[in-house]
Write an enzyme that holds these catalytic residues in place. Structure first.
Site, PDB file in Angstrom:
ATOM      1  N   VAL A 128     -35.977 -34.793  70.245  1.00 44.69           N
ATOM      2  CA  VAL A 128     -35.762 -34.808  69.025  1.00 44.69           C
ATOM      3  C   VAL A 128     -36.960 -35.694  68.220  1.00 44.69           C
ATOM      4  O   VAL A 128     -37.299 -35.402  67.086  1.00 44.69           O
ATOM      5  CB  VAL A 128     -34.550 -35.650  68.879  1.00 44.69           C
ATOM      6  CG1 VAL A 128     -34.271 -36.234  67.325  1.00 44.69           C
ATOM      7  CG2 VAL A 128     -33.318 -35.426  69.235  1.00 44.69           C
TER       8      VAL A 128
ATOM      9  N   GLU B 253     -26.984 -42.093  61.418  1.00 45.65           N
ATOM     10  CA  GLU B 253     -26.078 -40.883  61.094  1.00 45.65           C
ATOM     11  C   GLU B 253     -26.363 -39.833  62.094  1.00 45.65           C
ATOM     12  O   GLU B 253     -25.397 -39.222  62.563  1.00 45.65           O
ATOM     13  CB  GLU B 253     -27.064 -40.267  59.657  1.00 45.65           C
ATOM     14  CG  GLU B 253     -26.128 -38.981  59.357  1.00 45.65           C
ATOM     15  CD  GLU B 253     -24.734 -39.306  58.691  1.00 45.65           C
ATOM     16  OE1 GLU B 253     -24.711 -40.042  57.802  1.00 45.65           O
ATOM     17  OE2 GLU B 253     -23.846 -38.967  59.388  1.00 45.65           O
TER      18      GLU B 253
ATOM     19  N   VAL C 222     -23.617 -39.337  65.534  1.00 46.48           N
ATOM     20  CA  VAL C 222     -22.424 -38.802  65.796  1.00 46.48           C
ATOM     21  C   VAL C 222     -22.298 -37.488  64.813  1.00 46.48           C
ATOM     22  O   VAL C 222     -22.937 -37.396  63.731  1.00 46.48           O
ATOM     23  CB  VAL C 222     -21.246 -39.513  64.995  1.00 46.48           C
ATOM     24  CG1 VAL C 222     -20.065 -38.985  64.869  1.00 46.48           C
ATOM     25  CG2 VAL C 222     -21.071 -40.852  65.698  1.00 46.48           C
TER      26      VAL C 222
ATOM     27  N   ASP D 137     -19.363 -38.808  76.376  1.00 50.34           N
ATOM     28  CA  ASP D 137     -19.965 -38.619  74.827  1.00 50.34           C
ATOM     29  C   ASP D 137     -19.275 -38.714  73.653  1.00 50.34           C
ATOM     30  O   ASP D 137     -19.488 -39.417  72.829  1.00 50.34           O
ATOM     31  CB  ASP D 137     -20.834 -37.291  75.077  1.00 50.34           C
ATOM     32  CG  ASP D 137     -21.639 -36.941  73.717  1.00 50.34           C
ATOM     33  OD1 ASP D 137     -22.789 -37.390  73.649  1.00 50.34           O
ATOM     34  OD2 ASP D 137     -21.159 -36.270  72.917  1.00 50.34           O
TER      35      ASP D 137
ATOM     36  N   LYS E  57     -18.985 -41.602  70.514  1.00 53.46           N
ATOM     37  CA  LYS E  57     -18.874 -41.108  68.839  1.00 53.46           C
ATOM     38  C   LYS E  57     -17.573 -41.584  68.311  1.00 53.46           C
ATOM     39  O   LYS E  57     -17.714 -42.042  67.286  1.00 53.46           O
ATOM     40  CB  LYS E  57     -19.082 -39.700  69.182  1.00 53.46           C
ATOM     41  CG  LYS E  57     -20.513 -39.096  69.428  1.00 53.46           C
ATOM     42  CD  LYS E  57     -20.492 -37.767  69.654  1.00 53.46           C
ATOM     43  CE  LYS E  57     -21.975 -37.359  69.875  1.00 53.46           C
ATOM     44  NZ  LYS E  57     -21.966 -35.932  70.283  1.00 53.46           N
TER      45      LYS E  57
HETATM   46  N1  LIG Z   1     -31.458 -33.639  71.997  1.00 51.08           N
HETATM   47  C1  LIG Z   1     -30.431 -33.639  71.013  1.00 51.08           C
HETATM   48  O1  LIG Z   1     -30.030 -32.633  70.794  1.00 51.08           O
HETATM   49  C2  LIG Z   1     -29.759 -34.889  70.343  1.00 51.08           C
HETATM   50  C3  LIG Z   1     -28.572 -34.759  69.394  1.00 51.08           C
HETATM   51  C4  LIG Z   1     -28.040 -35.859  68.876  1.00 51.08           C
HETATM   52  C5  LIG Z   1     -28.609 -36.947  69.345  1.00 51.08           C
HETATM   53  N2  LIG Z   1     -29.532 -37.239  70.303  1.00 51.08           N
HETATM   54  C6  LIG Z   1     -30.047 -38.429  70.709  1.00 51.08           C
HETATM   55  O2  LIG Z   1     -31.513 -38.319  70.284  1.00 51.08           O
HETATM   56  C7  LIG Z   1     -31.939 -39.363  71.528  1.00 51.08           C
HETATM   57  C8  LIG Z   1     -33.273 -38.747  71.926  1.00 51.08           C
HETATM   58  O3  LIG Z   1     -32.758 -37.462  72.539  1.00 51.08           O
HETATM   59  P1  LIG Z   1     -33.994 -36.414  73.236  1.00 51.08           P
HETATM   60  O4  LIG Z   1     -32.995 -35.045  73.385  1.00 51.08           O
HETATM   61  O5  LIG Z   1     -35.062 -36.566  72.070  1.00 51.08           O
HETATM   62  O6  LIG Z   1     -34.414 -37.271  74.475  1.00 51.08           O
HETATM   63  P2  LIG Z   1     -35.810 -36.764  75.278  1.00 51.08           P
HETATM   64  O7  LIG Z   1     -36.079 -35.288  75.136  1.00 51.08           O
HETATM   65  O8  LIG Z   1     -35.143 -36.995  76.792  1.00 51.08           O
HETATM   66  O9  LIG Z   1     -36.968 -37.583  74.870  1.00 51.08           O
HETATM   67  C9  LIG Z   1     -36.604 -39.004  75.163  1.00 51.08           C
HETATM   68  C10 LIG Z   1     -38.092 -39.660  74.649  1.00 51.08           C
HETATM   69  O10 LIG Z   1     -38.109 -41.056  74.845  1.00 51.08           O
HETATM   70  C11 LIG Z   1     -39.389 -41.396  75.911  1.00 51.08           C
HETATM   71  N3  LIG Z   1     -39.068 -42.461  76.639  1.00 51.08           N
HETATM   72  C12 LIG Z   1     -38.068 -42.423  77.726  1.00 51.08           C
HETATM   73  N4  LIG Z   1     -37.947 -43.573  78.466  1.00 51.08           N
HETATM   74  C13 LIG Z   1     -38.814 -44.473  77.859  1.00 51.08           C
HETATM   75  C14 LIG Z   1     -39.220 -45.856  77.942  1.00 51.08           C
HETATM   76  N5  LIG Z   1     -38.825 -46.480  78.906  1.00 51.08           N
HETATM   77  N6  LIG Z   1     -40.236 -46.431  77.246  1.00 51.08           N
HETATM   78  C15 LIG Z   1     -40.810 -45.522  76.211  1.00 51.08           C
HETATM   79  N7  LIG Z   1     -40.506 -44.038  75.844  1.00 51.08           N
HETATM   80  C16 LIG Z   1     -39.427 -43.635  76.721  1.00 51.08           C
HETATM   81  C17 LIG Z   1     -39.595 -40.110  76.557  1.00 51.08           C
HETATM   82  O11 LIG Z   1     -41.161 -40.381  77.026  1.00 51.08           O
HETATM   83  P3  LIG Z   1     -42.006 -39.163  77.674  1.00 51.08           P
HETATM   84  O12 LIG Z   1     -42.326 -38.186  76.413  1.00 51.08           O
HETATM   85  O13 LIG Z   1     -43.115 -39.888  78.150  1.00 51.08           O
HETATM   86  O14 LIG Z   1     -41.008 -38.914  78.873  1.00 51.08           O
HETATM   87  C18 LIG Z   1     -39.536 -39.148  75.554  1.00 51.08           C
HETATM   88  O15 LIG Z   1     -40.458 -38.906  74.577  1.00 51.08           O
HETATM   89  C19 LIG Z   1     -30.939 -39.822  72.334  1.00 51.08           C
HETATM   90  O16 LIG Z   1     -30.340 -41.078  72.034  1.00 51.08           O
HETATM   91  C20 LIG Z   1     -30.083 -38.581  72.356  1.00 51.08           C
HETATM   92  O17 LIG Z   1     -28.388 -39.221  72.504  1.00 51.08           O
HETATM   93  C21 LIG Z   1     -30.058 -35.999  70.771  1.00 51.08           C
END
Ligand SMILES: NC(=O)c1ccc[n+]([C@@H]2O[C@H](COP(=O)([O-])OP(=O)(O)OC[C@H]3O[C@@H](n4cnc5c(N)ncnc54)[C@H](OP(=O)(O)O)[C@@H]3O)[C@@H](O)[C@H]2O)c1
Length: 432
Positions: free
Chosen positions: A40, A139, A142, A211, A215
């Site tokens: 994201v 937003e 959920v 999950d 929500k």
């Molecule tokens: N993916 C979806 O479709 C989706 C949909 C709705 C909501 N969300 C929500 O959006 C959020 C992000 O999801 P995502 O899928 O983008 O996750 P992701 O791909 O796992 O990315 C997480 C990011 O956070 C960084 N990170 C992790 N631990 C960290 C720490 N201790 N200190 C600093 N940076 C750290 C990671 O760093 P590195 O790059 O160094 O690994 C990475 O850049 C979550 O809360 C998720 O529930 C996601």
């Protein structure tokens, strides 16, 4: 931390909050500190660049990313110093909770897509935002890009919402749709979801219902103004669903969904997540694949339904950027949780019941007797198979769950049962 240190921190926060440029003048850039640049975060970064001109044209302020924090890169304090708005896209609660609290206490507005953070630590975070006069927007936490939070908080702010329910997990909706359309097993449908990127390598939070529960805790808090926590939500996932449950139910005109339901009941609130059969005329029945849909009911609005993609990098990033624009445009967010409430546990439901039974006379009468004694009334029965394959599939009318479960416990002990009974809730409501 000592009392003195804590007080000192509050003073610093107030000072920092006071230092923050109050709704900055048009023409000044809005400086965004980005925490996390994964699926994201990276999409959000690109979207800010792509939409900067349009946002500047409509809001008068150009969004700029002034720092990015990743696991091995970036410096939180430096980003906090430079940012007006902190966007948290790390996920999980540690260190996200600490960063978000520090940003709020320093008077920064925060936008997050993190449902676990809001569901588990909402009280603490909203209090920090209130004390510092900052906004906390979420937003994207959920139903992805479906603007359900904004509709409940803003459009329906004057409405007494009685029920919010829907399909809030795209992974499970994809798996159930796949099982229904191909007849595949749960395991095969999950593998397909993983192949297409709709399920994570570890899908337990999605398929186990946690999950969706997070929500629903957030939606219940907003809809009822009550501090509903994740621990208040009873939830159940889809891992036990068998393909035959879906195919028998099809014969009864039912389709299976994982539903989250938050409602006012008997003077209290009930918030639950459970797999559930819907009749084909129900507005949520045709929602297939990784889509989400949320319905809101209130006497003054009857009902509204919102649906759209529930996840995905660019879709989620778009909801996050929408929150940034709301802040830039000076729209306040309201997240008060002021109502006292009691959780209602024994509510009324209709059930589907699947029984593998010995093929001999008297079985149906025996089961009918147990149901009758527990005041559970039967709506329809399908009898299938013969000999070692004999099954009874029944749908009950709505009644108190405690009575149905008492009957189920008794049925499970009957000597002619060849396997544990399987029960799944059915939504009976009529929609026109
Ligand atoms: N993916 C979806 O479709 C989706 C949909 C709705 C909501 N969300 C929500 O959006 C959020 C992000 O999801 P995502 O899928 O983008 O996750 P992701 O791909 O796992 O990315 C997480 C990011 O956070 C960084 N990170 C992790 N631990 C960290 C720490 N201790 N200190 C600093 N940076 C750290 C990671 O760093 P590195 O790059 O160094 O690994 C990475 O850049 C979550 O809360 C998720 O529930 C996601």
């Amino acid at each position: 931390m000592t009392e003195r240190a804590a007080d000192g921190e509050r003073c610093d926060a107030k000072r920092a909050a006071g230092d923050r440029a109050e709704p900055a003048a048009r023409g000044e850039p809005v400086r965004i500190g980005l925490l996390g640049r994964g699926t994201v975060g990276a999409a959000f970064h690109d979207l800010v660049l792509e939409r900067a001109d349009a946002i500047e044209a409509t809001s008068g302020r150009r969004p700029e990313i002034v720092g990015v924090l990743r696991r091995s890169d970036g410096d939180f304090e430096g980003i906090l110093d430079r940012a007006d708005i902190v966007v948290e896209l790390i996920g999980g609660t540690d260190p996200a909770r600490d960063y978000v609290l520090r940003a709020l206490r320093a008077g920064r507005h925060v936008v997050t897509a993190n449902k676990q953070l809001i569901a588990q630590f909402g009280d603490e975070l909203f209090a920090a935002a209130r004390d510092a006069g900052s906004q906390l927007r979420f937003e994207a936490a959920v139903a992805g890009v479906v603007p359900v939070i904004r509709v409940i908080q803003e459009s329906l702010a004057a409405t007494e919402i009685t029920k919010v329910f829907g399909i809030v997990n795209g992974t499970t909706n994809f798996i159930l749709s796949e099982m229904a359309s191909t007849g595949s097993t749960y395991a095969d449908a999950l593998a397909r979801a993983q192949e297409l990127g709709y399920a994570e390598a570890d899908p337990s939070d999605d398929v186990g219902g946690a999950d969706a529960a997070a929500k629903m805790a957030i939606l219940a808090r907003l809809a009822f103004g009550a501090p509903v926590a994740l621990a208040d939500v009873a939830y159940q996932g889809i891992t036990e669903i068998q393909p035959e449950d879906i195919s028998y139910a099809k014969e009864l005109g039912l389709s299976l969904k994982l539903l989250g339901v938050a409602e006012r009941r008997d003077g209290g609130i009930s918030v639950r997540v459970f797999p559930c059969f819907l009749y084909s005329h129900h507005p949520l029945a045709p929602v297939e694949g990784p889509f989400n849909a949320v319905m809101v009911e209130a006497p003054t609005i009857t009902e509204i339904t919102m649906s759209g993609p529930g996840a995905g990098g660019i879709e989620t990033a778009s909801a996050v950027l929408g929150d940034v624009v709301s802040i830039v445009s000076g729209r306040a967010s309201v997240s008060a949780a002021h109502q006292r409430f009691e959780m209602v546990r024994d509510i009324s439901s209709a059930f589907y019941l699947h029984l593998e039974v010995a093929d001999r006379p008297g079985v149906l009468a025996n089961i009918a007797d147990v149901l009758g004694r527990n005041e559970v009334s039967v709506r329809s029965v399908v009898q299938r198979g013969m000999g070692n394959d004999a099954r009874l599939v029944m749908v009950m009318h709505e009644g108190p769950e405690s009575r149905f479960f008492a009957a189920l416990e008794e049925i499970a002990t009957l000597e002619f049962l060849r396997a544990q009974p399987r029960a799944i809730r059915v939504i009976e409501e009529e929609f026109v």
